[in-house]
Design an enzyme around this catalytic site. Structure first.
Site, PDB file in Angstrom:
ATOM      1  N   GLY A  94       0.830  -1.193   0.000  1.00 31.53           N
ATOM      2  CA  GLY A  94       0.000   0.000   0.000  1.00 31.53           C
ATOM      3  C   GLY A  94       0.865   1.243   0.000  1.00 31.53           C
ATOM      4  O   GLY A  94       2.014   1.222   0.450  1.00 31.53           O
ATOM      5  N   CYS A 153       6.509  -0.095   7.165  1.00 30.49           N
ATOM      6  CA  CYS A 153       6.066   1.048   6.375  1.00 30.49           C
ATOM      7  C   CYS A 153       7.221   1.515   5.494  1.00 30.49           C
ATOM      8  O   CYS A 153       8.360   1.572   5.953  1.00 30.49           O
ATOM      9  CB  CYS A 153       5.617   2.162   7.326  1.00 30.49           C
ATOM     10  SG  CYS A 153       5.061   3.651   6.497  1.00 30.49           S
ATOM     11  N   LEU A 154       6.902   1.856   4.260  1.00 27.52           N
ATOM     12  CA  LEU A 154       7.928   2.354   3.339  1.00 27.52           C
ATOM     13  C   LEU A 154       8.528   3.671   3.820  1.00 27.52           C
ATOM     14  O   LEU A 154       9.640   4.020   3.423  1.00 27.52           O
ATOM     15  CB  LEU A 154       7.335   2.519   1.939  1.00 27.52           C
ATOM     16  CG  LEU A 154       6.895   1.217   1.266  1.00 27.52           C
ATOM     17  CD1 LEU A 154       6.048   1.518   0.040  1.00 27.52           C
ATOM     18  CD2 LEU A 154       8.100   0.365   0.896  1.00 27.52           C
ATOM     19  N   HIS A 192      -4.100   0.961   7.417  1.00 25.45           N
ATOM     20  CA  HIS A 192      -2.749   1.520   7.502  1.00 25.45           C
ATOM     21  C   HIS A 192      -2.624   2.739   6.584  1.00 25.45           C
ATOM     22  O   HIS A 192      -2.102   3.781   6.991  1.00 25.45           O
ATOM     23  CB  HIS A 192      -1.727   0.430   7.124  1.00 25.45           C
ATOM     24  CG  HIS A 192      -0.303   0.866   7.141  1.00 25.45           C
ATOM     25  ND1 HIS A 192       0.612   0.392   8.059  1.00 25.45           N
ATOM     26  CD2 HIS A 192       0.385   1.727   6.346  1.00 25.45           C
ATOM     27  CE1 HIS A 192       1.796   0.947   7.823  1.00 25.45           C
ATOM     28  NE2 HIS A 192       1.678   1.757   6.787  1.00 25.45           N
ATOM     29  N   GLU A 193      -3.109   2.610   5.354  1.00 25.57           N
ATOM     30  CA  GLU A 193      -2.987   3.715   4.393  1.00 25.57           C
ATOM     31  C   GLU A 193      -3.902   4.887   4.754  1.00 25.57           C
ATOM     32  O   GLU A 193      -3.503   6.051   4.620  1.00 25.57           O
ATOM     33  CB  GLU A 193      -3.255   3.226   2.964  1.00 25.57           C
ATOM     34  CG  GLU A 193      -2.281   2.160   2.472  1.00 25.57           C
ATOM     35  CD  GLU A 193      -0.815   2.467   2.726  1.00 25.57           C
ATOM     36  OE1 GLU A 193      -0.397   3.646   2.617  1.00 25.57           O
ATOM     37  OE2 GLU A 193      -0.061   1.526   3.053  1.00 25.57           O
ATOM     38  N   HIS A 208      -2.321   7.045   7.223  1.00 26.38           N
ATOM     39  CA  HIS A 208      -1.388   8.018   6.629  1.00 26.38           C
ATOM     40  C   HIS A 208      -2.120   9.309   6.244  1.00 26.38           C
ATOM     41  O   HIS A 208      -1.558  10.397   6.367  1.00 26.38           O
ATOM     42  CB  HIS A 208      -0.709   7.450   5.383  1.00 26.38           C
ATOM     43  CG  HIS A 208       0.500   6.630   5.670  1.00 26.38           C
ATOM     44  ND1 HIS A 208       1.603   7.119   6.341  1.00 26.38           N
ATOM     45  CD2 HIS A 208       0.798   5.349   5.362  1.00 26.38           C
ATOM     46  CE1 HIS A 208       2.520   6.172   6.437  1.00 26.38           C
ATOM     47  NE2 HIS A 208       2.051   5.082   5.852  1.00 26.38           N
ATOM     48  N   GLN A 261       2.983  10.004   1.597  1.00 23.94           N
ATOM     49  CA  GLN A 261       4.317   9.396   1.591  1.00 23.94           C
ATOM     50  C   GLN A 261       5.161   9.899   0.420  1.00 23.94           C
ATOM     51  O   GLN A 261       6.368   9.700   0.390  1.00 23.94           O
ATOM     52  CB  GLN A 261       4.205   7.872   1.538  1.00 23.94           C
ATOM     53  CG  GLN A 261       3.599   7.281   2.794  1.00 23.94           C
ATOM     54  CD  GLN A 261       3.469   5.786   2.678  1.00 23.94           C
ATOM     55  OE1 GLN A 261       2.473   5.279   2.183  1.00 23.94           O
ATOM     56  NE2 GLN A 261       4.480   5.077   3.133  1.00 23.94           N
TER      57      GLN A 261
END
Length: 185
Positions: A60, A110-111, A153-154, A157, A65
């Site tokens: 995701g 997480c990225l 999760h997204e 963000h 991000q």
């Protein structure tokens, strides 16, 4: 093409902002960004491309991000039953959620976070989401398990929340009430 160099990391204040709604119909630039986000996820899961371009695997990605404070997310994953989930969403919103919670046994990553943060991240086991696709058509999703975790999760963000904010600070591996383990990765 989006690479890891385009993804901002924890400490960047954009990751702590509440993202703005996308005015619909979305601009071509916004649609292209969403397509690029999905392409990044596909590339990151392709072993050869990930190695060639030094990509960390992701399921995701949220626009913040990429230092774009807009309510846009992309999801690309398969669940344990082999069912494929692929979404490009504008203005996703959780409209209902289960009382029952779940967590990933191995924790979340997480990225935008370059370190391991051990601990259980409780998430709702089932969610209903409403959003808009790239063409501005309404989308309603009913998700459970791993896809529900990924979407939550997204969406976090988009609200300036990072996964480790949800880990119990005093006891990272304490299992809260109404929580069941989810073994999928």
């Amino acid at each position: 093409m989006i690479t890891m160099d385009n993804i901002i990391r924890e400490g960047n204040p954009i990751l702590r902002q509440v993202a703005e709604k996308v005015a619909l119909p979305a601009t071509e630039e916004e649609k292209n960004t969403l397509r690029d986000m999905l392409e990044f996820l596909k590339n990151s899961q392709d072993e050869a491309l990930a190695k060639k371009y030094h990509l960390r695997a992701g399921i995701g990605l949220a626009a913040p991000q990429l230092a774009i404070s807009k309510r846009m997310i992309a999801i690309y994953l398969d669940d344990s039953d082999g069912k494929h989930y692929e979404y490009m969403l504008f203005n996703p919103e959780i409209v209902s959620e289960s009382v029952e919670n779940i967590y990933l046994e191995g924790g979340e990553g997480c990225l935008s976070v370059d370190r391991e943060v051990p601990g259980f991240v409780p998430r709702h086991a089932r969610i209903k989401v409403k959003a808009f696709d790239p063409d501005g058509k309404p989308v309603k999703l009913r998700l459970k398990g791993y896809p529900a975790i990924a979407v939550q999760h997204e969406i976090d963000h988009l609200n300036g929340i990072l996964f480790f904010d949800r880990i119990n600070k005093d006891d990272p591996f304490k299992i809260p009430d109404h929580v069941a383990e989810h073994n999928e990765l």
